[in-house]
Design an enzyme around this catalytic site. Structure first.
Site, PDB file in Angstrom:
ATOM      1  N   GLU A  38      39.038-107.920 -18.055  1.00 19.73           N
ATOM      2  CA  GLU A  38      40.041-107.105 -17.361  1.00 19.73           C
ATOM      3  C   GLU A  38      41.294-107.900 -17.016  1.00 19.73           C
ATOM      4  OE1 GLU A  38      37.823-105.254 -14.099  1.00 19.73           O
ATOM      5  OE2 GLU A  38      37.321-103.614 -15.453  1.00 19.73           O
ATOM      6  N   ARG A  74      30.459-114.680 -14.709  1.00 22.06           N
ATOM      7  CA  ARG A  74      30.158-113.250 -14.826  1.00 22.06           C
ATOM      8  C   ARG A  74      30.174-112.800 -16.292  1.00 22.06           C
ATOM      9  NH1 ARG A  74      33.419-109.651 -12.373  1.00 22.06           N
ATOM     10  NH2 ARG A  74      31.914-108.386 -11.262  1.00 22.06           N
ATOM     11  N   ASP A  84      29.368-100.231 -15.751  1.00 21.50           N
ATOM     12  CA  ASP A  84      30.105-100.734 -14.587  1.00 21.50           C
ATOM     13  C   ASP A  84      29.669-100.001 -13.326  1.00 21.50           C
ATOM     14  OD1 ASP A  84      31.889-101.845 -12.859  1.00 21.50           O
ATOM     15  OD2 ASP A  84      33.669-100.854 -13.672  1.00 21.50           O
ATOM     16  N   GLU A 126      31.827 -98.077  -4.573  1.00 18.56           N
ATOM     17  CA  GLU A 126      32.956 -97.743  -5.436  1.00 18.56           C
ATOM     18  C   GLU A 126      32.720 -96.451  -6.212  1.00 18.56           C
ATOM     19  OE1 GLU A 126      33.806-100.734  -8.360  1.00 18.56           O
ATOM     20  OE2 GLU A 126      35.334 -99.517  -9.351  1.00 18.56           O
TER      21      GLU A 126
HETATM   22  C1  BDP Z   1      35.029-102.716 -11.488  1.00 16.67           C
HETATM   23  C2  BDP Z   1      36.005-102.572 -10.370  1.00 16.67           C
HETATM   24  C3  BDP Z   1      37.022-103.657 -10.317  1.00 16.67           C
HETATM   25  C4  BDP Z   1      36.349-105.007 -10.419  1.00 16.67           C
HETATM   26  C5  BDP Z   1      35.475-105.051 -11.651  1.00 16.67           C
HETATM   27  C6  BDP Z   1      34.649-106.316 -11.752  1.00 16.67           C
HETATM   28  O1  BDP Z   1      36.631-101.324 -10.510  1.00 16.67           O
HETATM   29  O2  BDP Z   1      37.715-103.514  -9.108  1.00 16.67           O
HETATM   30  O3  BDP Z   1      37.298-106.012 -10.460  1.00 16.67           O
HETATM   31  O4  BDP Z   1      34.543-104.018 -11.597  1.00 16.67           O
HETATM   32  O5  BDP Z   1      33.463-106.241 -11.457  1.00 16.67           O
HETATM   33  O6  BDP Z   1      33.948-101.907 -11.169  1.00 16.67           O
HETATM   34  O7  BDP Z   1      35.156-107.368 -12.110  1.00 16.67           O
END
Ligand code: BDP
Length: 763
Positions: A377, A410, A460, A488
């Site tokens: 991301e 991660r 996720d 979330e």
């Molecule tokens: C997603 C979230 C985001 C996190 C990402 C993560 O929306 O805010 O940064 O996971 O785990 O679920 O890195």
């Protein structure tokens, strides 16, 4: 795709209302008002589950008062923990206090807990010439306490390991007393909380013979600060007031709160520390995985050291999330590197991380290490410089290994431009590194001090996912399971959703992992993989993405406290039953009245499945409007495929769902053979994962006999009606619950009920 299918779905959800008998009718409970006991009506929830209200049962109170009459913690002040910050202080007006020893924390908790529950002070006494007064609660280790040394055998104690404890009722001559013993001060503290929990939940404490120890070594939280935080103290539940950010820890608050930044210690840090210790959580990585390099600057390290000082007596160690390219940040000038020096095998890169880690360690000697989100991301990582995850993780791991630190790397990586299915990337990137034969003949390139930190499912943190295929796959690498505690995707701070059953489902799912000869392992549930018993991993970890903020009740929704509680209890012992955990939490948080306990527990136990039903039933994933992850919007395309509901539902005239079977993306093939077959076949896949693995024809016949579409509608409606039932049922508790919390939950349930069928107004 044919977009018409999705609006049809949406319309149906909104319009449906009367087709089914209401859940409320079947589940309604009788009301017998009981007066609320022992809690001021304006109680805010700020004590979490460490409320020590007077024991309401008169007979039990008499028994407790007889059994527990004194507190004996020999040498409680002797073994002071390290303190870096010379003038560590609480903010003016604080009610909590700093302690300097772990046994002191145990003693103080007993004073507070017993005083509250017994409605009278319990004296702290000394043993006096080795005799124990009848009714004493003796806490310590064989090293700290001659009484403990005499009362429990070294062999029994050895069996509970470093952090475990024994709690025993002992008779000596005419004296009957309780011993709480650990091999370490921390074990004794954990035992103290376990003992208090027995009384909070109104269990007998006069014939105890308890031995307990954690199954997983590192039981950690990740704190994402304000990202996905629903517990900030401003009116909308996000952010904070008076210059605070809404995060639990103040590093850079301004305005009215400028004087409340670390190194000043706030009450809520100590409440948090006590609460986490009561669960056995032993570490917290304090900043977001989308990491800000500021946390590695000297000024911040000094603040972090103060926080670590305050938490240390409770056995809670600190870690930091870092950005792979931190060495190039000018904030570290003159000690900076150029991009070309970011070679994970090079001495510049490793030297930089060693120097930084040494600086942290000189302020925080028990610092755990770093968590890294790399090539994920938009975060930078080794792939930007021609290396893979193994190279990058090992580079930093090598730099910090001499300091005894670990790296949590991660595995949340995805790239839908490369794969025909976003969910496949982690397995493809990390799996081969685990297989590589090393120069010494062993397999697996990841270093011993690397944990691969993997979310429970391959997408996720959806409300329900199949397990991540990495579990069992990485047999030569330390695995850490990452669960989301902050809600979330599960209703945020508006919806009452108890996640204990979800964690339980994950931990108790069979991976059907096999050995190198294809033979099924004997112990192979996800919990066995995570606790090391399946594949003999020597080091083990579980991580919860926490939901702590600066709200009065610390979690935003009163019932979100239960999710932190459940995570902690399951991190300690993943075999626990989430219903039992809910029962404990209700008793500790709300009331020991049987009807109240039964009613609230029943509400909680169906709440997660209800949310799954009205948000993402039958295995459909990620149906949320862009960004907020709260309101479903199945027709949405969010600018890129793999963030978009339409990518996940694939709605068309034939049916609904993502084909991940052999005729589709074949994600199913990433699982061990037994699961591969089960998931890959529409006739054997569990119905609650149906659309996760199959593009389901509209007319597909379900186990219930209903056609697929009808079943979908039925599930949505059941979920929605469950929320109505919860709202109505809460009303029956009006006279049992203190006014402020009753009203706050009531208001949230009204929003919950309005939002469940439609997603409500965007929040
Ligand atoms: C997603 C979230 C985001 C996190 C990402 C993560 O929306 O805010 O940064 O996971 O785990 O679920 O890195």
């Amino acid at each position: 795709m044919i977009r018409g299918s999705v609006p049809r779905l949406r319309r149906t959800l909104v319009v449906l209302g009367t087709a089914l008998a209401t859940v409320a009718a079947t589940l309604a409970v009788a009301t017998t008002p009981v007066a609320a006991a022992g809690s001021p009506d304006d109680y805010s929830g700020s004590d979490l589950w460490l409320r020590y209200v007077p024991v309401s049962d008169a007979k039990l109170l008499r028994d407790y008062r007889r059994t527990v009459t004194a507190i004996v913690v020999e040498n409680a002040d002797a073994d002071r923990v390290h303190r870096h910050t010379a003038d560590l202080t609480m903010a003016p007006g604080s009610t909590e206090k700093l302690v300097e020893t772990t046994l002191g924390a145990a003693r103080d908790e007993l004073v507070r807990g017993l005083g509250g529950m017994l409605g009278q002070p319990t004296p702290v006494t000394t043993a006096g010439a080795g005799t124990v007064r009848d009714g004493s609660v003796v806490v310590g280790t064989p090293a700290s306490s001659p009484l403990v040394r005499r009362a429990v055998s070294a062999r029994d104690l050895a069996a509970v390991g470093d952090e475990g404890y024994l709690v025993r009722s002992v008779s000596r001559g005419r004296a009957r007393f309780t011993v709480i013993a650990g091999n370490s001060d921390l074990g004794a503290l954990y035992g103290t909380f376990a003992f208090l929990r027995l009384m909070q939940t109104q269990k007998p404490v006069d014939h105890l013979r308890i031995a307990d120890s954690p199954k997983i070594k590192h039981r950690l939280l990740n704190n994402w600060e304000t990202e996905r935080l629903y517990a900030g103290n401003n009116a909308s539940g996000l952010g904070g007031l008076n210059g605070e950010s809404g995060a639990i820890f103040n590093f850079a608050a301004t305005g009215a709160s400028a004087g409340r930044n670390l190194p000043v210690i706030l009450d809520r840090y100590i409440v948090m520390a006590r609460a986490l210790a009561s669960l056995g959580i032993n570490g917290i990585t304090i900043n977001n995985v989308n990491a800000d390099n500021a946390y590695l600057t000297s000024a911040r390290i000094a603040q972090e050291a103060a926080l670590a000082d305050a938490l240390r007596p409770y056995g809670i160690r600190l870690g930091l999330s870092i950005r792979y390219t931190a060495p190039t940040d000018s904030r570290f000038a003159p000690d900076t590197l150029t991009n070309s020096q970011l070679d994970p095998y090079g001495t510049e890169f490793r030297g930089w991380w060693t120097r930084r880690a040494q600086q942290v360690q000189s302020a925080i000697p028990d610092f755990m290490g770093f968590t890294v989100k790399a090539n994920s991301e938009g975060q930078p990582g080794p792939q930007d410089f021609g290396y893979d995850h193994g190279d990058g993780a090992n580079g930093i791991a090598a730099a910090v290994a001499p300091l005894g630190m670990t790296v949590h790397w991660r595995t949340f990586v995805y790239n839908a431009e490369v794969d025909n299915d976003r969910l496949k990337r982690a397995y493809l990137e990390f799996g081969p590194i685990d297989d590589e034969v090393q120069p010494d003949g062993t397999r697996g390139r990841f270093a011993d001090n690397v944990f691969l930190q993997t979310k429970n499912g391959p997408l996720d943190f959806q409300a329900r996912e199949p397990i991540h295929p990495m579990f069992g796959r990485m047999e030569n690498t330390n695995q850490a399971l990452e669960l989301q505690v902050t809600q979330e995707y599960t209703g945020q701070n508006w919806m009452l959703t108890y996640l204990g059953p979800m964690y339980e489902e994950v931990l108790k799912t069979d991976t059907y992992a096999t050995d190198e000869n294809g033979k099924l392992l004997r112990e192979r549930l996800v919990g066995n993989i995570v606790d090391g018993s399946a594949q003999h991993h020597p080091d083990t970890a579980i991580v919860g993405v926490a939901n702590l903020g600066n709200a009065d009740n610390l979690t935003g929704h009163h019932f979100s406290q239960a999710n932190l509680f459940a995570f902690g209890r399951q991190a300690w012992n993943w075999t626990l039953d989430s219903t039992d955990i809910a029962t404990d939490w209700v008793r500790m948080t709300w009331s020991n009245d049987r009807r109240v306990v039964d009613t609230i527990r029943t509400m909680m136990m169906g709440s997660w499945e209800a949310l799954v039903s009205y948000q993402t039933p039958l295995g459909i994933g990620h149906q949320f409007a862009e960004g907020a992850h709260y309101r479903p919007d199945p027709a949405d395309w969010a600018g890129r495929d793999d963030w978009s509901p339409v990518y996940y539902n694939k709605a068309d005239s034939a049916g609904l769902g993502f084909d991940r079977s052999p005729t589709g993306s074949n994600l199913a093939a990433q699982y061990f053979p037994r699961l591969q077959r089960r998931y890959g076949d529409i006739d054997s896949v569990p119905e609650n994962l149906l659309m996760w693995f199959h593009h389901v024809p509209w007319g597909h016949r379900m186990d219930s006999g209903r056609p697929f579409w009808d079943e979908l509608v039925y599930r949505y409606q059941m979920g929605v009606q469950y929320v109505t039932w919860m709202r109505e049922t809460w009303e029956t508790l009006r006279t049992d619950i203190d006014a402020r919390r009753f009203g706050e939950v009531r208001a949230k349930l009204a929003v919950h009920e309005a939002d469940a069928p439609t997603g409500g107004t965007p929040r």
